[in-house]
Design a protein around this motif. Sequence first.
Motif, PDB file in Angstrom:
ATOM      1  N   HIS A   1      35.488  71.662  35.646  1.00 50.51           N
ATOM      2  CA  HIS A   1      35.810  71.455  34.231  1.00 50.51           C
ATOM      3  C   HIS A   1      35.896  69.982  33.846  1.00 50.51           C
ATOM      4  O   HIS A   1      35.415  69.590  32.771  1.00 50.51           O
ATOM      5  N   ALA A   2      36.515  69.155  34.667  1.00 51.37           N
ATOM      6  CA  ALA A   2      36.564  67.727  34.345  1.00 51.37           C
ATOM      7  C   ALA A   2      35.160  67.119  34.335  1.00 51.37           C
ATOM      8  O   ALA A   2      34.819  66.371  33.405  1.00 51.37           O
ATOM      9  N   PRO A   3      34.286  67.422  35.315  1.00 49.56           N
ATOM     10  CA  PRO A   3      32.910  66.929  35.221  1.00 49.56           C
ATOM     11  C   PRO A   3      32.165  67.438  33.985  1.00 49.56           C
ATOM     12  O   PRO A   3      31.376  66.683  33.383  1.00 49.56           O
ATOM     13  N   ILE A   4      32.395  68.684  33.587  1.00 45.50           N
ATOM     14  CA  ILE A   4      31.753  69.202  32.373  1.00 45.50           C
ATOM     15  C   ILE A   4      32.202  68.387  31.161  1.00 45.50           C
ATOM     16  O   ILE A   4      31.382  67.963  30.331  1.00 45.50           O
TER      17      ILE A   4
ATOM     18  N   VAL B   1      29.103  61.154  39.253  1.00 48.67           N
ATOM     19  CA  VAL B   1      30.374  61.736  38.811  1.00 48.67           C
ATOM     20  C   VAL B   1      31.382  61.602  39.941  1.00 48.67           C
ATOM     21  O   VAL B   1      31.129  62.052  41.066  1.00 48.67           O
ATOM     22  N   GLY B   2      32.520  60.979  39.661  1.00 53.37           N
ATOM     23  CA  GLY B   2      33.569  60.829  40.657  1.00 53.37           C
ATOM     24  C   GLY B   2      34.665  61.855  40.452  1.00 53.37           C
ATOM     25  O   GLY B   2      35.173  62.026  39.335  1.00 53.37           O
ATOM     26  N   VAL B   3      35.014  62.559  41.511  1.00 53.54           N
ATOM     27  CA  VAL B   3      36.058  63.590  41.463  1.00 53.54           C
ATOM     28  C   VAL B   3      36.960  63.439  42.686  1.00 53.54           C
ATOM     29  O   VAL B   3      36.678  62.650  43.587  1.00 53.54           O
ATOM     30  N   ALA B   4      38.017  64.221  42.726  1.00 56.32           N
ATOM     31  CA  ALA B   4      38.893  64.221  43.896  1.00 56.32           C
ATOM     32  C   ALA B   4      38.125  64.698  45.119  1.00 56.32           C
ATOM     33  O   ALA B   4      37.386  65.692  45.045  1.00 56.32           O
ATOM     34  N   ARG B   5      38.296  64.002  46.224  1.00 61.67           N
ATOM     35  CA  ARG B   5      37.565  64.399  47.429  1.00 61.67           C
ATOM     36  C   ARG B   5      37.949  65.815  47.869  1.00 61.67           C
ATOM     37  O   ARG B   5      37.161  66.501  48.514  1.00 61.67           O
TER      38      ARG B   5
ATOM     39  N   ILE C   1      40.669  65.140  37.530  1.00 66.13           N
ATOM     40  CA  ILE C   1      40.132  63.936  36.892  1.00 66.13           C
ATOM     41  C   ILE C   1      38.662  63.793  37.234  1.00 66.13           C
ATOM     42  O   ILE C   1      38.213  64.214  38.311  1.00 66.13           O
ATOM     43  N   ALA C   2      37.920  63.202  36.320  1.00 66.11           N
ATOM     44  CA  ALA C   2      36.526  62.860  36.605  1.00 66.11           C
ATOM     45  C   ALA C   2      36.207  61.511  35.978  1.00 66.11           C
ATOM     46  O   ALA C   2      36.685  61.187  34.893  1.00 66.11           O
ATOM     47  N   THR C   3      35.429  60.729  36.683  1.00 65.12           N
ATOM     48  CA  THR C   3      34.891  59.477  36.155  1.00 65.12           C
ATOM     49  C   THR C   3      33.372  59.563  36.272  1.00 65.12           C
ATOM     50  O   THR C   3      32.841  60.330  37.099  1.00 65.12           O
TER      51      THR C   3
ATOM     52  N   THR D   1      42.805  64.498  31.670  1.00 60.42           N
ATOM     53  CA  THR D   1      43.455  65.806  31.545  1.00 60.42           C
ATOM     54  C   THR D   1      42.438  66.784  30.986  1.00 60.42           C
ATOM     55  O   THR D   1      41.889  66.556  29.905  1.00 60.42           O
ATOM     56  N   VAL D   2      42.183  67.841  31.717  1.00 58.29           N
ATOM     57  CA  VAL D   2      41.150  68.782  31.290  1.00 58.29           C
ATOM     58  C   VAL D   2      41.666  69.687  30.174  1.00 58.29           C
ATOM     59  O   VAL D   2      42.853  69.996  30.087  1.00 58.29           O
ATOM     60  N   ARG D   3      40.763  70.109  29.341  1.00 56.04           N
ATOM     61  CA  ARG D   3      41.062  71.074  28.292  1.00 56.04           C
ATOM     62  C   ARG D   3      41.537  72.379  28.899  1.00 56.04           C
ATOM     63  O   ARG D   3      40.997  72.836  29.907  1.00 56.04           O
ATOM     64  N   GLY D   4      42.535  72.973  28.289  1.00 55.66           N
ATOM     65  CA  GLY D   4      43.051  74.245  28.773  1.00 55.66           C
ATOM     66  C   GLY D   4      44.198  74.110  29.745  1.00 55.66           C
ATOM     67  O   GLY D   4      44.878  75.100  30.046  1.00 55.66           O
TER      68      GLY D   4
END
Length: 465
Positions: A276-279, A300-304, A385-387, A404-407
């Motif tokens: 969801h954060a990447p979207i 796209v950077g996300v939590a490992r 989180i996503a960067t 902060t993701v939607r929902g």
Amino acid sequence: MSGTQSTQSSEQAAWVHRAAQTPLPEDVARFVRDSVRDTVGCIVAGAGEAASRSALRLTAGTGDELPARAEDVALLLGTAAHAHDYDDVQLPTLVHPSCVIVPTALAAARATGDGARLAAAIAAGQETSLRVGTALLTADGSNSMLFERGFHPTPVCTTLGAAVTAGVLIDLSADELGHAVGIAASLASGVLEANRTGGTVKPFHAGWAAASGIRAAYAAQCGLTAPPTVFEGRFGMLNAFGAPELAARPLGDPYADGWQVLSVSTKPYPTNAFTHAPIELALQLRDQGARAEELDRLVVGVARQVLPTIAEPRAAKVRPDTPYHARFSGPMTVALALRGGAGLGLALSDFPPDLLADETLLALADRVHVEADDWASGRFPEQLIATGTYTDRSGRQLRASVETVRGAPQRPLSEDELRAKFAANVTGPLTDDAVKQLDDLLAGDVGSAAADVVAAMFVAFGGGR
């Protein structure tokens, strides 16, 4: 489960029995109302999926009429509720509470003809599921030990929650509720390999948990008993699924330490929560002027911690086996969002049966790279989180981030967004008249109308009254 020494299961049963007799806090009652509508929408939308059709054949044969047994109704509805992975979820437990508990409640209330305590039963079942999931987190609370060991947290935890929900609705005593939870612990199961290598069994996990929970409640009513130390004992659930150091971790009491249902996220997109954060990142970049047809590379950077679910192995994520598995792919969901999706940014209509025949989309996904980001890793699991950095063919770069993701509880969907999701889910599978009927039923006393709600949903499976 009477005796002088208090145990985890007896304490659990005590607060559940209290919840069944006490008005819910308003915020909890609101969550339950919203979760019923959201889950009913997911059931209608998921009724035509392969796992749901298999469950229909298993429980009802031709599908001309509803199954007679509550367990079979719950299996059917639960499977459909989880068919699209569009149902609500809590992090970091990874438990999807409502896809099991709402079907359990509707099936049990339909069978008993008494839904006066429907909301209390749902809240108690959802809360039990989440507390079991929390007790099975790693010592630092950052991940589910169930998930790390290959178990699907939802069916393992919600089988116990479903037993609580059914137990409240068939009016079990506190002692019997304790036994129902203990019996359910012996029935809890679910292996997650289908997420990696295929198969339609994962949605069936939710249906099986709902059916097993009802069976556990009936068994307790018939006198079957469970060990009092089913959680903390040497061979209890916390040892068997977790680790010895977790056995003393208390499940707790929502009247003492707050309701965990208020930490559940409602999904705006029909995909795995880790996508969801990447979207949203892709949607932000699109708003800044990024265009799919001009993309050279998107990092796209996300939590490992989420990479094994949405990014690995890369070959399978760039070219998933089925549209269902595309929902668990970071590159694919980002590509779809960057191209421009429906609904709240990405909708069920964006995952048609011929999705993977779209070579342009596959090529776009191949230019999306999902990697570990230290900032996102440090905030996990409290925040997803996503960067991202978008580079087009001319070398122009755009950057964005999602904190902060939607929902999520910190950024909940609005009433209009919840209604839009529900409308999109039920429109198509149901006629306009059937949608209106379902809307009217959900706007009233769902407990007293449980049989009618189930019958109205069953139309989406091809059945009727």
